[in-house]
Design an enzyme around this catalytic site. Structure first.
Site, PDB file in Angstrom:
ATOM      1  CB  SER A  62      29.978  18.903 -32.465  1.00  0.00           C
ATOM      2  OG  SER A  62      30.138  18.224 -31.637  1.00  0.00           O
TER       3      SER A  62
ATOM      4  CE  LYS B 223      24.297  21.511 -34.348  1.00  0.00           C
ATOM      5  NZ  LYS B 223      24.252  21.448 -32.335  1.00  0.00           N
TER       6      LYS B 223
ATOM      7  CG  HIS C 227      28.308  21.634 -36.141  1.00  0.00           C
ATOM      8  ND1 HIS C 227      28.022  22.390 -35.601  1.00  0.00           N
ATOM      9  CD2 HIS C 227      28.118  20.053 -35.533  1.00  0.00           C
ATOM     10  CE1 HIS C 227      27.808  21.950 -34.241  1.00  0.00           C
ATOM     11  NE2 HIS C 227      27.851  21.295 -34.089  1.00  0.00           N
TER      12      HIS C 227
END
Ligand code: PLP
Length: 394
Positions: A182, A240, A210
């Site tokens: 991250s 995300k 991610h």
């Protein structure tokens, strides 16, 4: 309580002296990429909405429709109030994307990690965690009461040495890592981790917060090599690239059933709002049907690293390590003055001495702005005097 406030004030003063005090700053996201802060419009490179789907008309319409039909909150734990069909629909889609038998959605990614690990691993067991893995993987590992050993970042030889030395003493061993790191943006060596897990009968868990939506053709870090690596526990977040909120685990049907029974953050926490699940389904539609769009954040990150002269980006996240916290804050202020929002990331989020700027690229960042940003970074941050730019990029 006086002693309580004195304690808090002393701790804050300590953080202030080390340039590590954090403050919430009023910031309004105007759309997928622009934000209003201190009265100015800034182009944000500090948001993990990689595909800008939080603002996508079809995703918003799906959420609004579900909100109108089903209301706002979900009322209770899914085991208590009943399982809304929208959760089953989302879980089926996640399992299909990750090529697993089943999936389970949690209230958030953090809740997923602190629920999953203690449900599978306990006292007497061993958790080997990449030293740069996200804080919530460590939180889950510590909650499990197993022995927790960090291994050097993406270092397969170190992991193998730890397994050689300790495997035989523990009934169960979990290897846990971010799929895409991250704060560093690099990819975990998943095929090598999977081979070690197989060899030592350890369970591999990846946190793909991610990765989903933006690498591996949108399927995430397990698929970067083009085929599905052998990762029996694929965890991630809907907050995300998916643009919504919530966490998930994709795994075999019996592991997911055990999670329904044993993961405390699933059993004892209210279900995700149905509108979030509906939004996530619509976001997955976009990711599955438009791979060219899903490829844009990485392509944009690569155009930035090429222009600045940094190592090629492996994901939409690009770190620029400046070393000390004050230098990172100064670099962030410099970019803000130029119209860019790039937050300084400081310890304890990253190891001491590695404070950095973290650039997150999204599908809709305009190319000419990326070029302008790259030119400013190259001319004014990479060339800053040593106390302002201690370690350079890595
Ligand atoms: C690698 C990683 N895992 C888990 C999380 C937590 O996910 P969530 O924000 O959904 O709680 C984050 C970030 O927030 C993350 O970066």
């Amino acid at each position: 309580m006086r002693s309580l406030d004195e304690f808090a004030a002393a701790k804050l003063a300590e953080l202030e002296r080390a340039n590590l005090r954090r403050r919430l700053v009023d910031t309004t996201r105007l759309d997928g990429i622009w934000a209003l802060r201190n009265g100015r419009r800034l182009l944000s490179f500090s948001c993990n909405d990689y595909l800008n789907l939080s603002q996508d008309p079809a995703v918003k319409a799906a959420a609004i429709d579900a909100l109108e039909r089903y209301g706002i909150g979900s009322g209770a734990s899914r085991l208590v109030t009943g399982n809304h069909p929208v959760f089953a629909a989302l879980e089926e889609r996640l399992a299909r994307l990750k090529q697993t038998q089943a999936a389970c959605v949690f209230g958030s990614g953090y809740l997923a990690n602190i629920g999953i690990i203690p449900a599978l691993i306990g006292a007497g067991d061993l958790v080997l965690v990449d030293e740069l893995a996200h804080a919530c993987l460590f939180a889950g590992a510590r909650l499990s009461r197993a022995t927790v050993m960090p291994f050097r970042h993406s270092d397969l030889a170190h992991l193998q040495a730890l397994l050689d030395q300790h495997r035989a003493r523990h009934p169960r061993v979990l290897i846990a890592t971010d799929g895409v790191f991250s704060m560093d943006g690099d990819l975990a060596p998943i095929p090598g981790l999977a081979a070690l897990a197989e060899r030592f009968d350890a369970w591999l868990m990846t946190d793909d917060a991610h990765g989903i939506g933006v690498v591996g053709g949108g399927r995430g870090s397990t698929f970067v090599a083009g085929v599905r690596a052998d990762v029996p526990l694929q965890m991630g977040t809907l907050s995300k690239a998916i643009g919504a909120y919530g966490g998930y685990l994709c795994a075999s049907a019996c592991v997911i059933e055990l999670i329904h029974n044993r993961a405390r953050s699933f059993v004892y926490s209210t279900g995700l709002p149905p509108a979030m699940a509906a939004a996530a389904v619509a976001a997955l539609d976009r990711i599955e049907t438009d791979p060219a769009y899903a490829a844009l954040p990485l392509a944009k990150a690569r155009s930035f690293t090429r222009r600045v002269g940094l190592p090629e980006a492996e994901s939409p996240i690009v770190p620029l390590i400046v070393g000390d916290a004050q230098a990172a804050l100064r670099a962030s202020r410099l970019l803000e003055a130029e119209g860019f929002l790039v937050i300084a990331i400081r310890p304890p989020t990253v190891p001491a001495g590695t404070a950095r700027l973290r650039f997150a690229f999204t599908a809709q960042h305009p190319d000419h702005e990326i070029e302008r940003l790259a030119d400013i970074v190259r001319a004014r941050i990479l060339t800053a005097p040593p106390q302002a730019q201690a370690a350079g990029a890595r």
